[in-house]
Write an enzyme that holds these catalytic residues in place. Structure first.
Site, PDB file in Angstrom:
ATOM      1  N   GLY A   8       0.826  -1.209   0.000  1.00 55.71           N
ATOM      2  CA  GLY A   8       0.000   0.000   0.000  1.00 55.71           C
ATOM      3  C   GLY A   8       0.855   1.251   0.000  1.00 55.71           C
ATOM      4  N   ASP A  60      -3.193  -7.189  -5.235  1.00 55.02           N
ATOM      5  CA  ASP A  60      -4.132  -7.007  -4.136  1.00 55.02           C
ATOM      6  C   ASP A  60      -3.674  -7.900  -2.990  1.00 55.02           C
ATOM      7  OD1 ASP A  60      -6.239  -7.061  -2.345  1.00 55.02           O
ATOM      8  OD2 ASP A  60      -7.778  -7.525  -3.836  1.00 55.02           O
ATOM      9  N   ASN A  89       1.572  -2.085   5.332  1.00 53.38           N
ATOM     10  CA  ASN A  89       0.893  -0.803   5.447  1.00 53.38           C
ATOM     11  C   ASN A  89      -0.485  -0.787   4.792  1.00 53.38           C
ATOM     12  OD1 ASN A  89       0.806   2.285   5.729  1.00 53.38           O
ATOM     13  ND2 ASN A  89       0.678   2.025   3.512  1.00 53.38           N
ATOM     14  N   TYR A 154     -12.715  -1.716  11.134  1.00 56.20           N
ATOM     15  CA  TYR A 154     -11.321  -1.277  11.077  1.00 56.20           C
ATOM     16  C   TYR A 154     -10.618  -1.527  12.413  1.00 56.20           C
ATOM     17  CZ  TYR A 154      -7.459   1.913   9.739  1.00 56.20           C
ATOM     18  OH  TYR A 154      -6.235   2.468   9.422  1.00 56.20           O
ATOM     19  N   ALA A 156     -11.430  -3.815  14.575  1.00 56.25           N
ATOM     20  CA  ALA A 156     -11.266  -5.263  14.707  1.00 56.25           C
ATOM     21  C   ALA A 156     -10.062  -5.752  13.918  1.00 56.25           C
ATOM     22  CB  ALA A 156     -12.528  -5.975  14.231  1.00 56.25           C
TER      23      ALA A 156
END
Length: 243
Positions: A8, A60, A89, A154, A156
């Site tokens: 990322g 991905d 990241n 997010y 979690a």
């Protein structure tokens, strides 16, 4: 040749981390991104303008087969390469109250942040263990440490990554591999661009949003040999926000 892989990494915090590792620690960068070709090429150019080198790797992180294919293909083209620094990241947000949260908003966030960590790290860890050296740094969030309403998915995903960081650190420490996490608070990026900084900074003791470069400075230190006795830690970088 020793490399650093940043997932990322085309924008925001990931971009600044990639730049910092290239400049401070002189690592050739393998920059992962999912879809934004223009941003990835812009980051690659910035690294090269600063005197570094950068290879782009488009995949991905939530797709295990895509991860394996991309990394294995790159490895076959660079037979002497060793990825000894890994920055996990990649992450997305799909905010909303839990009672109305759609299944896809839950699964996409968990798949990228948590399963992405597994897919990339698990595929690279064997070579790190064989080499008896490595740095794994997971970018989590204040949401994963204290929980944030409206971000149950997010929180979690990042909270699970906190636990994974602490567990994996204990498994690999004898091979001189450190595993740490950084937990940013409100940082000026595309992800926080629509937030009301003027209103939110009142809850931040430092009275401002952080800069992506500040997170990158911390990651650069943890990726260096200076941090060899720090492992299993979650380092908060949030201007003083705590639960």
């Amino acid at each position: 040749m020793k490399y650093a892989l940043v997932t990322g990494g085309s924008r925001g915090i990931g971009r600044e981390i990639a730049l910092k590792l290239a400049i401070d620690l002189e690592y050739p960068i393998v920059l992962n991104y999912q879809s934004n070709d223009a941003a990835a090429n812009n980051t690659k150019a910035a690294i090269e303008d600063a005197g570094g080198t950068c290879d782009l790797l488009k995949f991905d992180v939530s797709d295990q087969q895509a991860v394996h294919t991309a990394i294995d293909t790159w490895m076959s083209e660079h037979p002497d390469a060793l990825i000894e620094v890994l920055i996990n990241n990649a992450g997305i947000t799909r905010d909303g109250l839990f009672m109305w949260m759609k299944p896809e908003d839950w699964h996409q966030v968990v798949d990228i942040s948590l399963n992405g960590f597994y897919n990339v790290t698990n595929h690279l860890i064997q070579k790190m263990l064989s080499n008896r050296y490595g740095r794994i740094i997971n970018v989590v969030s204040v949401s994963g440490v204290k929980g944030t309403p409206g971000q149950t998915n997010y929180s979690a995903a990042k909270g699970a990554l906190v636990g994974a960081t602490k567990a994996l650190a204990q498994e690999v420490a004898k091979r001189k591999i450190t595993v740490n996490a950084v937990a940013p608070g409100f940082i000026k990026t595309d992800m926080t661009a629509e937030m009301d900084e003027k209103d939110l900074k009142r809850m931040i003791p430092a009275n401002r949003f952080g800069e992506a470069e500040e997170v990158a400075d911390l990651v650069s230190f943890l990726a260096s040999k200076k941090a060899s006795y720090i492992t299993g830690e979650i380092v908060n970088i949030n201007g003083g926000i705590y639960s």
